[in-house]
Design a protein around this motif. Structure first.
Motif, PDB file in Angstrom:
ATOM      1  N   SER A   1       1.833   9.417  -4.445  1.00 43.83           N
ATOM      2  CA  SER A   1       1.295   8.912  -3.184  1.00 43.83           C
ATOM      3  C   SER A   1       2.379   8.410  -2.235  1.00 43.83           C
ATOM      4  N   ASN A   2       3.620   8.350  -2.698  1.00 49.14           N
ATOM      5  CA  ASN A   2       4.677   7.788  -1.846  1.00 49.14           C
ATOM      6  C   ASN A   2       5.795   8.779  -1.534  1.00 49.14           C
TER       7      ASN A   2
ATOM      8  N   THR B   1      -2.342   5.130 -12.918  1.00 49.66           N
ATOM      9  CA  THR B   1      -1.099   5.870 -13.169  1.00 49.66           C
ATOM     10  C   THR B   1       0.131   5.128 -12.670  1.00 49.66           C
ATOM     11  N   ALA B   2      -0.055   4.220 -11.699  1.00 49.87           N
ATOM     12  CA  ALA B   2       1.095   3.486 -11.163  1.00 49.87           C
ATOM     13  C   ALA B   2       1.717   2.645 -12.272  1.00 49.87           C
ATOM     14  N   GLY B   3       3.014   2.748 -12.394  1.00 51.91           N
ATOM     15  CA  GLY B   3       3.711   1.950 -13.395  1.00 51.91           C
ATOM     16  C   GLY B   3       3.954   2.675 -14.696  1.00 51.91           C
ATOM     17  N   VAL B   4       3.357   3.855 -14.885  1.00 50.94           N
ATOM     18  CA  VAL B   4       3.629   4.618 -16.101  1.00 50.94           C
ATOM     19  C   VAL B   4       5.094   5.044 -16.073  1.00 50.94           C
TER      20      VAL B   4
ATOM     21  N   LEU C   1       2.055   5.637  -8.014  1.00 49.71           N
ATOM     22  CA  LEU C   1       0.644   5.983  -8.113  1.00 49.71           C
ATOM     23  C   LEU C   1       0.512   7.483  -7.861  1.00 49.71           C
ATOM     24  N   LEU C   2      -0.199   8.175  -8.747  1.00 41.93           N
ATOM     25  CA  LEU C   2      -0.337   9.622  -8.628  1.00 41.93           C
ATOM     26  C   LEU C   2      -1.609  10.003  -7.887  1.00 41.93           C
ATOM     27  N   CYS C   3      -1.608  11.224  -7.368  1.00 45.42           N
ATOM     28  CA  CYS C   3      -2.763  11.754  -6.635  1.00 45.42           C
ATOM     29  C   CYS C   3      -3.141  13.118  -7.195  1.00 45.42           C
ATOM     30  N   TRP C   4      -4.408  13.432  -7.028  1.00 36.38           N
ATOM     31  CA  TRP C   4      -4.944  14.738  -7.428  1.00 36.38           C
ATOM     32  C   TRP C   4      -5.548  15.371  -6.176  1.00 36.38           C
ATOM     33  N   THR C   5      -5.135  16.587  -5.853  1.00 41.00           N
ATOM     34  CA  THR C   5      -5.588  17.245  -4.631  1.00 41.00           C
ATOM     35  C   THR C   5      -6.671  18.263  -4.948  1.00 41.00           C
ATOM     36  N   VAL C   6      -7.789  18.168  -4.224  1.00 42.09           N
ATOM     37  CA  VAL C   6      -8.882  19.131  -4.389  1.00 42.09           C
ATOM     38  C   VAL C   6      -9.009  19.934  -3.091  1.00 42.09           C
TER      39      VAL C   6
END
Length: 645
Positions: free
Chosen positions: A142-143, A456-459, A464-469
Motif C-alpha cells: 500500500s505504500n 499483513t502490516a508488520g510481517v 500493509l499489503l493489498c489485493w487487486t480485483v
C-alpha cells in the motif's frame, strides 16, 4: 455478440497452446509472473471445461471429439491437422498422447507448488510434502515499497479456493485417464497408471490442505448496535427511514436462524472473539482474506496448515467470500458426490465447508433483500461495515444472492428485480454505456479495486499489503448468465441474455488481437487506454472460461415453457389428432399411395409432439401445425376430386 461456448472455449484452448506450449514444454507465468494461483488458473483454462462439460473430455481417446483433438493436436506432439485424414491407429495414438501430456503438465504444477519433506532415497518417490499456497506476485503493498520475501509466501483465500477447484478437476481427469489406460494395456499404459496413482496421492494432500485453509479462514464478526460498524450496516439496510432501534430489532429477527446455526452447528475452528450468545449484537459472517488470527486448530488432520497461526483480520471481505463460495460450490456439486472423490477426512471437512457455504449465502441474501420496499442491494453502491463503498461491492453481494437463489430455486419476483440491478451495474461500470475521459469507472477495470489485507502490516517488518480485483466485467457476465438460467419469465430472460451479449461484446473488445497471445485476455488498453499489455492475465482468462462454462450449462437446460404456450400446443395437438383419426377412418388399410405416406408422416409428427409437449411446447406446436397443414391439403385434395366428379 452471440455467446458460443464450444467455439469460444476451443478458441481459448488454441490460443493457450500457442502462448504456453513451446518445444513440447509447458511455459508457466503471465503478466503477473508465476505463483500458486496464477499457475492454477493457467491449467484450469484447459482442465475446467474438460471436466465440467460433456464433449470436451481429454481423458478418453476413444470418446474425444474430433474438433477437440484437432485443437489440442500440439499436445499430441504434432502440428494442427485435420483428424479426418488420419488413420484410425494414428489418430488414437495422438489422442492418447494428449492425455499423457496433460498429466505431465499437472505433475509440473504440483512439483512447483509443494515442498518435499520426505522422499524415498532409492526411487526418489515423494513420501511426504507440504503444499504451498503462496500468493507471491499477486500481492502488492500500500505504500509503493514491495512486499518482502516472507510476505510473498503468505496464503490467501483465492489460493485455497482455486486449488480446491484445480484439485477436484485433477481428480476427475485422473479418474478417467486411469480407466482409459487400463483399457489400453501395455507397458506404457502401466507406467502411466503408476504416475496417475502417485499424482492422485499428491492431489489429495493439496485438496485436504486447501479445505483446511478455507475452514480456518471463515469468520463471524460481532459488534454492538451503537458501534461504527453497526451504523454503516444500518445505513444500507434502513431503506425506509424507520427508527434505528426498530431496524435493529428487525435485522436481529431476520437473522435469528442464521445466528443460532452459527452458534450451535459450527464445530470446527470457531471464530475468535465472536459473541453470538449476546442476542443484542449485530453480526456478519463470511471469509477473511486468509487464515484468521486466533483461529482454532483442526485436530483430526496431521498437517502444518491445520494448526499454523493465522494473521488475517477477523472480519469478512465480500470478495473473498464470493471466491470461497465458488470453490466450495465445485466441492458440493452433484458430479463430485457421484464420483466419490473424497476420503473420510475430506468428507468431514466438506461437511464443515458446506455448512459455512449455506450460512454465508443465507446471511448475505437476507441482508441484500432486507425490509419492505426497495432492497438494500438496489441502493448502489453497497457500503461495507468498515465504511467503504463501491459498485464492485454491490456486484459481489449480487453474486452471493445469485448463488443462494440457485441453491433454493429462485422465484420470478426475485429475478425480475435482479435484472435491473445487473443492468445498472453494467452502466455504472461503463460496460454498456459510453466511457468518458477521466472516468472513475476505469479504476474498477484497470488496474482494479485495491483491497487492504489487514493483518499483513508488520510481517517481517513489511508494509500493509493489498489485493487487486479487476474481474468486474467477468463477474457481471457470469452472474447475469446464472440469473438468465434461473428465470422462468420470457421477458426477464430475454433482457438478461441481451445484457449478457452486450457484456460479451465489451469483453471481446478486451481480448488480444495480435502476437502469440491473440485470443486471450486481458488487454484493457483497447478500451480504457494506458500502457500496452504484452502478456496474458491468467486471472482474467480463467474467469472468462468460467463464464463460457456457465453459458454452456445454461444452454444444456431445457428452454422456458410458458403455460400459455403449453395450452396452445395442447389445443392444436387435440385438433390435429382428431383430424388424423378422421382421415384414418376414411383410408383404405391396403392403400399404398402418396396419401397413405402423408398420413403416416403426420401420425409420426403428432406422436413426437405428444412426447415432447411438456418439455418443448413450441416444437410440439410447430409439429402439430405442420400436421394440420398436411391434413388440410389431403382434405382439400379429396374435396377437389369430389367436386370434379
Amino acid at each position: 455478440m452471440r455467446i458460443k461456448p464450444r467455439e469460444q472455449i476451443l478458441g481459448v484452448w488454441r490460443s493457450l497452446l500457442t502462448a504456453c506450449y513451446r518445444d513440447e514444454t509447458w511455459v508457466w507465468g503471465g503478466i503477473n509472473g508465476s505463483n500458486s494461483i496464477s499457475d492454477a488458473e493457467q491449467v484450469l483454462c484447459l482442465l475446467y471445461p474438460a471436466t465440467e462439460l460433456e464433449g470436451f473430455g481429454l481423458d478418453n481417446p476413444d470418446a474425444m471429439a474430433d474438433d477437440v483433438a484437432e485443437t489440442l493436436s500440439l499436445l499430441g506432439g504434432v502440428p494442427s491437422r485435420d483428424s479426418r485424414r488420419l488413420g484410425e491407429v494414428e489418430m488414437r495414438a495422438d489422442r492418447v498422447l494428449i492425455g499423457r501430456t496433460l498429466l505431465g503438465v499437472l505433475e509440473s504444477y504440483y512439483d512447483r507448488h509443494a515442498e518435499v519433506t520426505r522422499a524415498d532415497p532409492d526411487t526418489g518417490e515423494i513420501l511426504e510434502e507440504v503444499p504451498i499456497f503462496a500468493a507471491g506476485s499477486y500481492l502488492a503493498s500500500s505504500n509503493g515499497i514491495g512486499p518482502n520475501a516472507d510476505q510473498l509466501r503468505l496464503d490467501v483465500v483465492d489460493s485455497y479456493s482455486m486449488s480446491l477447484t484445480l484439485c477436484l478437476a485433477s481428480l476427475k481427469f485422473l479418474r478417467g485417464l486411469h480407466r482409459s489406460s487400463v483399457e489400453l494395456g501395455g507397458p506404457i499404459a502401466r507406467r502411466t497408471e503408476v504416475r496417475i496413482a502417485l499424482l492422485e496421492k499428491r492431489v489429495k494432500t493439496r485438496l485436504t490442505a486447501a479445505m483446511i485453509g478455507l475452514v480456518r479462514s471463515f469468520v463471524v464478526s460481532t459488534f454492538t448496535k451503537r458501534s461504527p460498524e453497526a451504523q454503516a450496516m444500518l445505513s444500507m439496510l434502513n431503506q425506509t427511514g424507520a427508527a434505528p432501534d426498530t431496524v435493529v430489532n428487525a435485522v436481529l429477527t431476520r437473522l435469528e436462524r442464521v445466528r443460532n446455526r452459527l452458534r450451535n452447528d459450527l464445530t470446527l475452528s470457531k471464530s475468535p472473539e465472536a459473541d453470538l450468545y449476546d442476542d443484542n449484537q449485530l453480526f456478519e459472517c463470511g471469509w477473511s482474506w486468509g487464515i484468521v488470527a486466533g483461529a482454532t486448530p483442526i485436530d483430526f488432520v496431521d498437517m502444518d496448515i491445520a494448526a499454523q497461526p493465522g494473521i488475517a483480520v477477523a472480519r469478512p471481505y465480500l470478495h473473498f467470500t464470493v471466491v470461497a463460495l465458488d470453490g466450495i460450490n465445485d466441492l458440493t456439486s452433484v458430479r463430485t458426490r457421484e464420483l466419490d472423490l473424497l476420503d473420510a477426512e475430506q468428507r468431514r471437512l466438506a461437511e464443515a465447508l458446506q455448512l459455512r457455504w449455506e450460512l454465508a449465502q443465507r446471511y448475505w441474501a437476507a441482508v441484500a433483500r432486507f425490509g419492505p420496499g426497495r432492497w438494500p442491494l438496489e441502493d448502489i453502491p453497497w457500503r461495507t461495515t468498515d465504511g467503504e463503498e463501491s459498485d464492485y461491492f454491490s456486484l459481489t453481494v449480487s453474486a452471493v444472492l445469485m448463488q443462494d437463489l440457485q441453491a433454493r430455486q429462485a422465484d420470478d419476483d426475485d429475478l425480475n428485480r435482479a435484472a435491473p440491478i445487473f443492468d445498472e451495474l453494467a452502466r455504472r461500470g461503463r460496460i454498456i454505456s459510453r466511457f468518458t475521459e477521466s472516468d472513475s469507472a476505469r479504476l474498477m477495470h484497470s488496474p482494479g479495486l485495491s483491497l487492504r489485507l489487514h493483518g499483513t502490516a508488520g510481517v517481517a517488518d513489511g508494509p500493509l499489503l493489498c489485493w487487486t480485483v479487476s474481474d468486474y466485467a467477468t463477474v457481471l457476465l457470469k452472474r447475469t448468465l446464472q440469473a438468465a438460467n434461473l428465470s422462468g419469465t420470457m421477458e426477464t430472460r430475454d433482457v438478461l441474455l441481451r445484457l449478457a451479449q452486450s457484456i460479451m461484446d465489451h469483453l471481446d473488445n478486451r481480448s488480444f488481437r495480435g502476437g502469440p497471445v491473440t485470443g486471450l485476455w486481458d488487454d484493457p488498453t483497447r478500451i480504457f487506454g494506458g500502457d500496452a499489455v504484452l502478456k496474458p492475465s491468467w486471472y482474467f482468462t480463467e474467469r472468462m472460461v468460467e463464464c463460457l462454462v456457465a453459458a454452456a450449462h445454461m444452454y444444456q437446460e431445457p428452454p422456458i415453457r410458458p403455460p400459455n404456450l403449453v395450452i396452445r400446443a395442447q389445443e392444436m395437438l387435440t385438433e390435429a389428432e382428431h383430424l388424423l383419426n378422421r382421415k384414418l377412418l376414411e383410408l383404405d388399410i391396403t392403400d399404398t399411395s402418396a396419401t397413405k405416406s402423408a398420413v403416416t408422416a403426420s401420425e409420426r409428427r403428432l406422436s413426437r409432439a405428444r412426447e415432447i409437449i411438456d418439455e418443448l411446447p413450441g416444437t410440439a406446436l410447430s409439429l402439430a401445425t405442420q400436421s394440420l397443414l398436411d391434413l388440410d391439403e389431403l382434405a382439400y385434395a379429396r374435396y377437389d376430386a369430389d367436386r370434379m366428379e
